[in-house]
Every structure is written in C-alpha cells, then in structure tokens.
Design a protein around this motif. Structure first.
Motif, PDB file in Angstrom:
ATOM      1  N   LEU A 112       0.835  -1.196   0.000  1.00 51.24           N
ATOM      2  CA  LEU A 112       0.000   0.000   0.000  1.00 51.24           C
ATOM      3  C   LEU A 112       0.870   1.247   0.000  1.00 51.24           C
ATOM      4  CD1 LEU A 112      -2.803   1.267   0.117  1.00 51.24           C
ATOM      5  CD2 LEU A 112      -2.746   1.023   2.605  1.00 51.24           C
ATOM      6  N   ARG A 113       1.931   1.234   0.795  1.00 49.52           N
ATOM      7  CA  ARG A 113       2.848   2.389   0.812  1.00 49.52           C
ATOM      8  C   ARG A 113       3.486   2.596  -0.549  1.00 49.52           C
ATOM      9  NH1 ARG A 113       4.621   0.019   5.569  1.00 49.52           N
ATOM     10  NH2 ARG A 113       6.646  -0.473   4.668  1.00 49.52           N
ATOM     11  N   ALA A 114       3.917   1.506  -1.180  1.00 45.41           N
ATOM     12  CA  ALA A 114       4.545   1.623  -2.501  1.00 45.41           C
ATOM     13  C   ALA A 114       3.550   2.172  -3.521  1.00 45.41           C
ATOM     14  CB  ALA A 114       5.057   0.259  -2.963  1.00 45.41           C
ATOM     15  N   GLY A 115       2.320   1.690  -3.459  1.00 43.78           N
ATOM     16  CA  GLY A 115       1.303   2.143  -4.414  1.00 43.78           C
ATOM     17  C   GLY A 115       0.952   3.603  -4.236  1.00 43.78           C
ATOM     18  N   LEU A 116       0.741   4.014  -2.990  1.00 43.98           N
ATOM     19  CA  LEU A 116       0.419   5.420  -2.737  1.00 43.98           C
ATOM     20  C   LEU A 116       1.588   6.300  -3.130  1.00 43.98           C
ATOM     21  CD1 LEU A 116      -1.456   5.200   0.690  1.00 43.98           C
ATOM     22  CD2 LEU A 116      -2.451   5.534  -1.597  1.00 43.98           C
ATOM     23  N   GLY A 117       2.814   5.809  -2.891  1.00 40.24           N
ATOM     24  CA  GLY A 117       3.997   6.575  -3.280  1.00 40.24           C
ATOM     25  C   GLY A 117       4.060   6.790  -4.780  1.00 40.24           C
ATOM     26  N   SER A 118       3.617   5.791  -5.544  1.00 34.74           N
ATOM     27  CA  SER A 118       3.650   5.908  -7.001  1.00 34.74           C
ATOM     28  C   SER A 118       2.616   6.899  -7.519  1.00 34.74           C
ATOM     29  CB  SER A 118       3.416   4.537  -7.648  1.00 34.74           C
ATOM     30  OG  SER A 118       2.054   4.137  -7.543  1.00 34.74           O
ATOM     31  N   LEU A 119       1.607   7.183  -6.699  1.00 38.56           N
ATOM     32  CA  LEU A 119       0.556   8.125  -7.111  1.00 38.56           C
ATOM     33  C   LEU A 119       0.868   9.563  -6.705  1.00 38.56           C
ATOM     34  CD1 LEU A 119      -2.590   6.007  -6.180  1.00 38.56           C
ATOM     35  CD2 LEU A 119      -1.882   6.671  -8.486  1.00 38.56           C
ATOM     36  N   ALA A 120       1.812   9.726  -5.786  1.00 38.45           N
ATOM     37  CA  ALA A 120       2.160  11.070  -5.309  1.00 38.45           C
ATOM     38  C   ALA A 120       2.630  11.931  -6.478  1.00 38.45           C
ATOM     39  CB  ALA A 120       3.248  10.978  -4.240  1.00 38.45           C
ATOM     40  N   GLY A 121       2.124  13.150  -6.537  1.00 40.26           N
ATOM     41  CA  GLY A 121       2.542  14.078  -7.580  1.00 40.26           C
ATOM     42  C   GLY A 121       1.883  13.875  -8.929  1.00 40.26           C
ATOM     43  N   THR A 122       0.941  12.934  -9.027  1.00 43.78           N
ATOM     44  CA  THR A 122       0.282  12.685 -10.318  1.00 43.78           C
ATOM     45  C   THR A 122      -0.944  13.559 -10.533  1.00 43.78           C
ATOM     46  OG1 THR A 122      -1.136  10.943  -9.406  1.00 43.78           O
ATOM     47  CG2 THR A 122       1.017  10.264 -10.296  1.00 43.78           C
ATOM     48  N   GLY A 123      -1.395  14.232  -9.472  1.00 41.90           N
ATOM     49  CA  GLY A 123      -2.602  15.033  -9.581  1.00 41.90           C
ATOM     50  C   GLY A 123      -3.872  14.259  -9.289  1.00 41.90           C
ATOM     51  N   VAL A 124      -3.740  12.967  -9.055  1.00 44.04           N
ATOM     52  CA  VAL A 124      -4.894  12.151  -8.705  1.00 44.04           C
ATOM     53  C   VAL A 124      -5.394  12.565  -7.326  1.00 44.04           C
ATOM     54  CG1 VAL A 124      -5.557   9.795  -8.077  1.00 44.04           C
ATOM     55  CG2 VAL A 124      -4.228  10.195 -10.134  1.00 44.04           C
ATOM     56  N   ARG A 125      -6.706  12.622  -7.161  1.00 47.23           N
ATOM     57  CA  ARG A 125      -7.269  13.116  -5.904  1.00 47.23           C
ATOM     58  C   ARG A 125      -7.672  12.005  -4.945  1.00 47.23           C
ATOM     59  NH1 ARG A 125     -11.840  17.225  -6.839  1.00 47.23           N
ATOM     60  NH2 ARG A 125     -11.348  17.756  -4.683  1.00 47.23           N
ATOM     61  N   ALA A 126      -7.731  10.769  -5.439  1.00 48.21           N
ATOM     62  CA  ALA A 126      -8.072   9.643  -4.571  1.00 48.21           C
ATOM     63  C   ALA A 126      -7.582   8.356  -5.209  1.00 48.21           C
ATOM     64  CB  ALA A 126      -9.581   9.572  -4.339  1.00 48.21           C
ATOM     65  N   ALA A 127      -7.355   7.352  -4.365  1.00 51.15           N
ATOM     66  CA  ALA A 127      -6.968   6.020  -4.828  1.00 51.15           C
ATOM     67  C   ALA A 127      -8.063   5.039  -4.441  1.00 51.15           C
ATOM     68  CB  ALA A 127      -5.644   5.601  -4.194  1.00 51.15           C
ATOM     69  N   LEU A 128      -8.491   4.252  -5.413  1.00 49.37           N
ATOM     70  CA  LEU A 128      -9.470   3.191  -5.164  1.00 49.37           C
ATOM     71  C   LEU A 128      -8.675   1.901  -5.015  1.00 49.37           C
ATOM     72  CD1 LEU A 128     -11.396   0.766  -6.276  1.00 49.37           C
ATOM     73  CD2 LEU A 128     -12.552   2.585  -5.028  1.00 49.37           C
ATOM     74  N   VAL A 129      -8.548   1.407  -3.788  1.00 46.88           N
ATOM     75  CA  VAL A 129      -7.669   0.272  -3.493  1.00 46.88           C
ATOM     76  C   VAL A 129      -8.454  -1.036  -3.546  1.00 46.88           C
ATOM     77  CG1 VAL A 129      -6.081  -0.738  -1.825  1.00 46.88           C
ATOM     78  CG2 VAL A 129      -6.273   1.759  -2.017  1.00 46.88           C
ATOM     79  N   SER A 130      -7.962  -1.969  -4.369  1.00 50.10           N
ATOM     80  CA  SER A 130      -8.580  -3.292  -4.438  1.00 50.10           C
ATOM     81  C   SER A 130      -7.500  -4.359  -4.314  1.00 50.10           C
ATOM     82  CB  SER A 130      -9.371  -3.472  -5.734  1.00 50.10           C
ATOM     83  OG  SER A 130      -8.512  -3.538  -6.843  1.00 50.10           O
TER      84      SER A 130
END
Length: 202
Positions: free
Chosen positions: A91-109
């Motif tokens: 989860l940490r790795a995934g959220l880290g990959s989204l940082a700075g992309t402009g995405v406002r939320a992550a839908l985790v499955s």
C-alpha cells in the motif's frame, strides 16, 4: 488528467497484487487463473470497467514472471521489493507511485477477491466527493474492500500501514469520517488464501 469518458479521471485504481500465496504452496495470487485469464488481468479489468481512468498495479512475488505473462498494457507497474513484509508495504509503494500525479483519490482493491466486480467498485467510486473522502465497501455493515482513500489521507495512511494491516488502523482511527457503501447485494468478498478457496475460481 480528467477522463471525460467515465467521470472518474481524478481517481486512480490501485491494485495490490504482490502476495506470494504462502498458503497456496507459494503460487503468486496474481498468476492464478479465473475465467480463462490471470487474476491480475481480471482485477485490472474490473477497475477499468468501474470507471478508473488510471490503474497502478503493485507487484512483488515473482514480479518478473507477472510482467512477462500478464497483459497489463496501460497500467503503471510498481515493484515492491519488500512485499514479503505484508500488505502494508504494498500500500505504501502504491500510494507513493501516485504522489505528484494530480490524482485526488486512490481506489484500493485486492487481486485475490474476484467476487468483487465492477458494480461494487462503481458504488464506492460514486461516493467520492473530494481529496478528504474516505469510503469503504461494506458487507452486511462490516467494512471490506474496495476502499477509496482521498489524497489528503495518504501520508497518514502510509505512516500507519505496517505488516498486513494496510489502511485498517488508519480507517479505524478515523471511523467517524469513513462513509460505508453497502455492497452485499452486488459482490462476494471472499479471499483466495488457501487451497480450499481455489474452488471459487472458474
């Protein structure tokens, strides 16, 4: 990064697919087959069908083989070398990959829940309001997956995601802010964890 086609361009799908299948004789869950496709391919398609514009996939166990065998065109593949320490590191790795992309939320499955299809994922996506949203699917009132994590919470979640807990501790601490979306009529939240669970695969 707005995806006008589906209206959810601000939300990325985050698929946790790093598990090694220890109780399955060491078969990575991503490479199990379901309805003629690899589980990781099936899970990505569910996220896309529900309306996630971008999909990040966290790989771990036998990542090279997953990359070689799975058709994951258009996905952002994220390697988690610490996958054996549990879901928290993925989860940490995934959220880290989204940082700075402009995405406002992550839908985790999770890759090992093929009984959760686009209908349930779409319901959770539909409850998104802003960067501070916390939304979780519920099954007869009990919180489950998928979960939607607004970007305002990512740092706090990453700080508490250890072992196999993922976002559980953070969501428990912020229970009053979590919007539950009932999905028991639209999905079956079983996990593929043991040999007996393989009977769920088709």
């Amino acid at each position: 990064m707005t995806d006008h086609r589906d209206g959810h361009g601000e939300i990325a799908g985050l698929l946790l697919a790093a598990g090694g299948g220890r109780r399955l004789g060491g078969r990575p869950k991503a490479l199990l087959e379901h309805r003629g496709r690899l589980l990781v391919e099936h899970a990505v398609e569910v996220l896309r069908a529900a309306g996630c514009g971008t999909v990040h996939v966290v790989l771990g166990a036998q990542a090279a083989e997953v990359r070689e065998r799975a058709e994951l065109d258009g996905c952002v593949l994220v390697d988690n070398p610490a996958w054996a320490s549990g879901m928290g590191s993925s989860l940490r790795a995934g959220l880290g990959s989204l940082a700075g992309t402009g995405v406002r939320a992550a839908l985790v499955s999770l890759v090992d829940q093929p009984g959760i299809g686009p209908a349930a994922v779409s319901r959770v996506l539909g409850a998104f309001e802003n960067d501070s949203s916390l939304v979780s699917a519920a099954y007869d009132g009990v919180r489950g997956h998928p979960v939607l994590l607004g970007a305002a919470h990512w740092a706090g979640i990453a700080a508490t995601a250890t072992g196999d807990r993922g976002a559980r501790a953070y969501l428990r601490e912020h229970a009053a802010a979590v919007r539950l979306v009932e999905c028991a009529d639209a999905a079956e939240p079983y996990d593929i964890d043991t040999e007996a669970d393989l009977g769920h695969l088709e």
